[in-house]
Design a protein around this motif. Structure first.
Motif, PDB file in Angstrom:
ATOM      1  N   ALA A   1       0.831  -1.209   0.000  1.00 13.73           N
ATOM      2  CA  ALA A   1       0.000   0.000   0.000  1.00 13.73           C
ATOM      3  C   ALA A   1       0.862   1.254   0.000  1.00 13.73           C
ATOM      4  CB  ALA A   1      -0.940  -0.006   1.204  1.00 13.73           C
ATOM      5  N   ALA A   2       1.921   1.250   0.799  1.00 11.21           N
ATOM      6  CA  ALA A   2       2.816   2.408   0.856  1.00 11.21           C
ATOM      7  C   ALA A   2       3.513   2.606  -0.486  1.00 11.21           C
ATOM      8  CB  ALA A   2       3.850   2.210   1.963  1.00 11.21           C
ATOM      9  N   ALA A   3       3.971   1.509  -1.085  1.00  9.29           N
ATOM     10  CA  ALA A   3       4.642   1.599  -2.382  1.00  9.29           C
ATOM     11  C   ALA A   3       3.700   2.157  -3.442  1.00  9.29           C
ATOM     12  CB  ALA A   3       5.161   0.228  -2.796  1.00  9.29           C
ATOM     13  N   ARG A   4       2.451   1.686  -3.449  1.00  7.69           N
ATOM     14  CA  ARG A   4       1.495   2.178  -4.448  1.00  7.69           C
ATOM     15  C   ARG A   4       1.262   3.676  -4.295  1.00  7.69           C
ATOM     16  NH1 ARG A   4      -3.637  -1.763  -4.972  1.00  7.69           N
ATOM     17  NH2 ARG A   4      -4.287  -0.016  -6.276  1.00  7.69           N
ATOM     18  N   ARG A   5       1.198   4.156  -3.062  1.00  6.54           N
ATOM     19  CA  ARG A   5       1.019   5.596  -2.854  1.00  6.54           C
ATOM     20  C   ARG A   5       2.238   6.371  -3.358  1.00  6.54           C
ATOM     21  NH1 ARG A   5      -1.138   3.632   2.089  1.00  6.54           N
ATOM     22  NH2 ARG A   5       0.769   4.160   3.245  1.00  6.54           N
ATOM     23  N   CYS A   6       3.414   5.864  -3.060  1.00  7.97           N
ATOM     24  CA  CYS A   6       4.641   6.532  -3.529  1.00  7.97           C
ATOM     25  C   CYS A   6       4.741   6.495  -5.056  1.00  7.97           C
ATOM     26  CB  CYS A   6       5.871   5.861  -2.918  1.00  7.97           C
ATOM     27  SG  CYS A   6       6.091   6.134  -1.156  1.00  7.97           S
ATOM     28  N   PHE A   7       4.457   5.343  -5.642  1.00  8.49           N
ATOM     29  CA  PHE A   7       4.544   5.215  -7.088  1.00  8.49           C
ATOM     30  C   PHE A   7       3.571   6.165  -7.785  1.00  8.49           C
ATOM     31  CE2 PHE A   7       5.842   0.479  -6.512  1.00  8.49           C
ATOM     32  CZ  PHE A   7       7.123   0.871  -6.158  1.00  8.49           C
ATOM     33  N   ALA A   8       2.376   6.307  -7.210  1.00  7.41           N
ATOM     34  CA  ALA A   8       1.380   7.205  -7.794  1.00  7.41           C
ATOM     35  C   ALA A   8       1.873   8.653  -7.782  1.00  7.41           C
ATOM     36  CB  ALA A   8       0.056   7.093  -7.042  1.00  7.41           C
ATOM     37  N   ARG A   9       2.618   8.999  -6.744  1.00  4.89           N
ATOM     38  CA  ARG A   9       3.120  10.375  -6.625  1.00  4.89           C
ATOM     39  C   ARG A   9       4.284  10.670  -7.558  1.00  4.89           C
ATOM     40  NH1 ARG A   9       4.030   9.848  -0.816  1.00  4.89           N
ATOM     41  NH2 ARG A   9       1.939   9.578  -0.010  1.00  4.89           N
ATOM     42  N   TYR A  10       5.232   9.728  -7.611  1.00  9.65           N
ATOM     43  CA  TYR A  10       6.508  10.042  -8.251  1.00  9.65           C
ATOM     44  C   TYR A  10       6.863   9.186  -9.463  1.00  9.65           C
ATOM     45  CZ  TYR A  10       6.933  11.925  -3.502  1.00  9.65           C
ATOM     46  OH  TYR A  10       6.703  12.555  -2.314  1.00  9.65           O
ATOM     47  N   GLY A  11       6.185   8.037  -9.638  1.00  9.29           N
ATOM     48  CA  GLY A  11       6.616   7.096 -10.671  1.00  9.29           C
ATOM     49  C   GLY A  11       7.503   6.041 -10.042  1.00  9.29           C
ATOM     50  N   VAL A  12       7.392   4.810 -10.529  1.00  8.42           N
ATOM     51  CA  VAL A  12       8.063   3.673  -9.894  1.00  8.42           C
ATOM     52  C   VAL A  12       9.569   3.871  -9.809  1.00  8.42           C
ATOM     53  CG1 VAL A  12       8.510   1.189 -10.050  1.00  8.42           C
ATOM     54  CG2 VAL A  12       6.250   2.092 -10.636  1.00  8.42           C
ATOM     55  N   ASP A  13      10.185   4.251 -10.912  1.00 10.42           N
ATOM     56  CA  ASP A  13      11.642   4.284 -10.936  1.00 10.42           C
ATOM     57  C   ASP A  13      12.248   5.516 -10.273  1.00 10.42           C
ATOM     58  OD1 ASP A  13      12.221   1.766 -12.169  1.00 10.42           O
ATOM     59  OD2 ASP A  13      11.322   2.557 -13.989  1.00 10.42           O
ATOM     60  N   ARG A  14      11.427   6.441  -9.807  1.00 12.10           N
ATOM     61  CA  ARG A  14      11.940   7.592  -9.062  1.00 12.10           C
ATOM     62  C   ARG A  14      11.815   7.404  -7.557  1.00 12.10           C
ATOM     63  NH1 ARG A  14       9.363  12.974 -11.148  1.00 12.10           N
ATOM     64  NH2 ARG A  14      10.803  13.769  -9.571  1.00 12.10           N
ATOM     65  N   VAL A  15      11.078   6.388  -7.148  1.00 13.75           N
ATOM     66  CA  VAL A  15      10.849   6.142  -5.725  1.00 13.75           C
ATOM     67  C   VAL A  15      12.004   5.321  -5.158  1.00 13.75           C
ATOM     68  CG1 VAL A  15       9.358   4.941  -4.074  1.00 13.75           C
ATOM     69  CG2 VAL A  15       8.354   6.306  -5.895  1.00 13.75           C
ATOM     70  N   THR A  16      12.501   5.718  -4.007  1.00 11.58           N
ATOM     71  CA  THR A  16      13.577   4.975  -3.345  1.00 11.58           C
ATOM     72  C   THR A  16      12.984   4.030  -2.292  1.00 11.58           C
ATOM     73  OG1 THR A  16      13.873   6.588  -1.563  1.00 11.58           O
ATOM     74  CG2 THR A  16      15.086   6.978  -3.629  1.00 11.58           C
ATOM     75  N   MET A  17      13.802   3.089  -1.862  1.00 10.35           N
ATOM     76  CA  MET A  17      13.390   2.197  -0.774  1.00 10.35           C
ATOM     77  C   MET A  17      13.121   3.015   0.494  1.00 10.35           C
ATOM     78  SD  MET A  17      13.286  -0.999  -1.875  1.00 10.35           S
ATOM     79  CE  MET A  17      13.825  -2.308  -0.767  1.00 10.35           C
ATOM     80  N   GLU A  18      13.883   4.084   0.686  1.00  6.58           N
ATOM     81  CA  GLU A  18      13.659   4.954   1.844  1.00  6.58           C
ATOM     82  C   GLU A  18      12.279   5.593   1.786  1.00  6.58           C
ATOM     83  OE1 GLU A  18      16.699   7.756   2.957  1.00  6.58           O
ATOM     84  OE2 GLU A  18      18.265   6.443   2.179  1.00  6.58           O
ATOM     85  N   ASP A  19      11.864   6.021   0.590  1.00  2.92           N
ATOM     86  CA  ASP A  19      10.532   6.610   0.426  1.00  2.92           C
ATOM     87  C   ASP A  19       9.455   5.622   0.866  1.00  2.92           C
ATOM     88  OD1 ASP A  19      11.537   8.984  -0.693  1.00  2.92           O
ATOM     89  OD2 ASP A  19      11.466   8.156  -2.731  1.00  2.92           O
ATOM     90  N   ILE A  20       9.580   4.382   0.399  1.00  2.00           N
ATOM     91  CA  ILE A  20       8.579   3.355   0.714  1.00  2.00           C
ATOM     92  C   ILE A  20       8.575   3.046   2.207  1.00  2.00           C
ATOM     93  CG2 ILE A  20       7.896   0.954   0.328  1.00  2.00           C
ATOM     94  CD1 ILE A  20       9.152   1.250  -2.507  1.00  2.00           C
ATOM     95  N   ALA A  21       9.780   2.908   2.780  1.00  2.00           N
ATOM     96  CA  ALA A  21       9.885   2.612   4.212  1.00  2.00           C
ATOM     97  C   ALA A  21       9.262   3.721   5.044  1.00  2.00           C
ATOM     98  CB  ALA A  21      11.356   2.415   4.593  1.00  2.00           C
ATOM     99  N   ARG A  22       9.553   4.973   4.673  1.00  3.84           N
ATOM    100  CA  ARG A  22       8.998   6.112   5.412  1.00  3.84           C
ATOM    101  C   ARG A  22       7.475   6.123   5.307  1.00  3.84           C
ATOM    102  NH1 ARG A  22      10.837   9.912   2.442  1.00  3.84           N
ATOM    103  NH2 ARG A  22      12.973   9.641   3.168  1.00  3.84           N
ATOM    104  N   GLU A  23       6.971   5.882   4.093  1.00  2.00           N
ATOM    105  CA  GLU A  23       5.520   5.881   3.880  1.00  2.00           C
ATOM    106  C   GLU A  23       4.849   4.753   4.657  1.00  2.00           C
ATOM    107  OE1 GLU A  23       1.982   7.375   2.148  1.00  2.00           O
ATOM    108  OE2 GLU A  23       4.000   8.211   1.974  1.00  2.00           O
TER     109      GLU A  23
END
Length: 199
Positions: free
Chosen positions: A21-43
């Motif tokens: 769920a966190a990854a999907r929110r991050c991907f929606a915001r920035y695009g899959v290949d711009r999201v870092t593992m840190e972004d997903i962990a924080r979310e």
């Protein structure tokens, strides 16, 4: 919500739902290949070390997000595939609904367009057990009903038929040059005759 397996190798860890769920929110915001593992962990609220402690790789999380979205889409599509029509008609109309709904889904297309690390053809049309299970949920009842009614070509293996239909769908979905009319022609002229009993 259950975890999302992403690979045939059962030794790989499944991706927890809160991470998906966190990854999907991050991907929606920035695009899959711009999201870092840190972004997903924080979310996800688990911290970067927590994410790595789970033993997850970036590609696994990307695949899990796509599979999770595909699962949602299948649930919305099932009523369209369960209409009591002759097999040939049900396969044509159901296939068109699947393709048009998939092509019109903004999040799914965003995931596919921005996820360079995942081989979409292999994920969606290959041996991934989650995708196979989703195909069975969506198309299995249609194929079983056709077999029971004698509308399926004799000798058709239902498991192979599911793989064949998935492969056709992936090809038609990834062909951006095709119109809806072109896709319908492929289904009517090639997919249906390959599976339906001769009338």
């Amino acid at each position: 919500m259950s975890t999302v397996p992403t690979h045939d190798d059962s030794s790989l860890p499944a991706v927890p739902p809160e991470v998906v769920a966190a990854a999907r929110r991050c991907f929606a915001r920035y695009g899959v290949d711009r999201v870092t593992m840190e972004d997903i962990a924080r979310e996800a609220g688990i911290g970067r070390t927590g994410l790595y402690r789970l033993g997850l790789a970036r590609e696994q999380i990307s695949q899990a997000a796509i599979l999770d979205k595909a699962r949602e889409l299948v649930q919305t599509l099932r009523p369209d595939l369960e209409r009591d029509l002759p097999f040939a008609d049900a396969l044509v109309e159901g296939s068109m609904t699947v393709l048009e709904r998939g092509l019109g889904d903004e999040e799914l297309n965003h995931l596919v367009d921005t996820c360079k690390s995942v081989d979409m053809h292999t994920l969606m049309g290959g041996p991934n057990p989650t995708m196979r299970a989703l195909a069975d949920q969506l198309l299995g009842p249609l194929l079983h009903r056709a077999a029971d009614r004698g509308e399926l070509r004799a000798g058709v293996d239902l498991s192979l038929a599911l793989d064949w239909i998935r492969g056709v769908y992936v090809m038609l979905w990834l062909r951006s040059d095709l119109t809806a009319r072109d896709r319908r022609a492929f289904i009517e002229d090639f997919l249906v005759p390959s599976l339906a009993a001769q009338r």
